[in-house]
Motif scaffolding. Structure first.
Motif, PDB file in Angstrom:
ATOM      1  N   SER A  99       0.833  -1.200   0.000  1.00  0.00           N
ATOM      2  CA  SER A  99       0.000   0.000   0.000  1.00  0.00           C
ATOM      3  C   SER A  99       0.865   1.247   0.000  1.00  0.00           C
ATOM      4  N   ASN A 108      -7.269  -0.055   1.141  1.00  0.00           N
ATOM      5  CA  ASN A 108      -6.091   0.808   1.046  1.00  0.00           C
ATOM      6  C   ASN A 108      -4.894   0.131   0.378  1.00  0.00           C
ATOM      7  N   TYR A 109      -5.012  -1.144   0.085  1.00  0.00           N
ATOM      8  CA  TYR A 109      -3.898  -1.904  -0.459  1.00  0.00           C
ATOM      9  C   TYR A 109      -4.061  -2.090  -1.961  1.00  0.00           C
TER      10      TYR A 109
END
Length: 122
Positions: A99, A108-109
């Motif tokens: 990320s 978020n990754y």
């Protein structure tokens, strides 16, 4: 693009240990915060641990705190998850992920590995 390949999973008895590795290739590994997630059958993918670019900050889920340790070696483009005192409830497919923003949420990754199975017998 970042390619991630996990290894080190397997079958272990409760109380045992395993060390997962995640090798990265492609864009510069040190640009990314790295995380480990796990997913049991029929369950959502859950956050396990994360480490910042320089290893200055590590974060753990409450369920693994004190038992698991995340680390990284930027020279080897590899992130590790040392898992001790394993419990049957740790059984899952473990994924590493990269990320640019960090944090604990799956969304978020940006890049994910294919996963490695960890099975803990009672």
């Amino acid at each position: 693009q970042v390619q991630l390949v996990e290894s080190g999973g397997g079958l272990v008895q409760a109380g045992g240990s395993l060390r997962l590795s995640c090798a990265a290739s492609g864009r510069t590994f040190s640009y990314y915060n790295m995380g480990w997630f796990r997913q049991a059958p029929g369950e959502e993918r859950d956050f396990v641990s994360a480490i910042s670019r320089s290893s200055a900050t590590t974060t753990y889920a409450d369920s693994v705190k004190g038992r698991f340790t995340i680390s990284r070696d930027n020279a080897k483009n590899t992130v590790y998850l040392q898992m001790n005192s394993l419990k049957p409830e740790d059984t899952a497919v473990y994924y590493c992920a990269a990320s640019r923003t960090g944090a604990t949420a799956v969304v978020n990754y940006d890049y994910w590995g294919q996963g490695t199975q960890v099975t803990v017998s009672s």
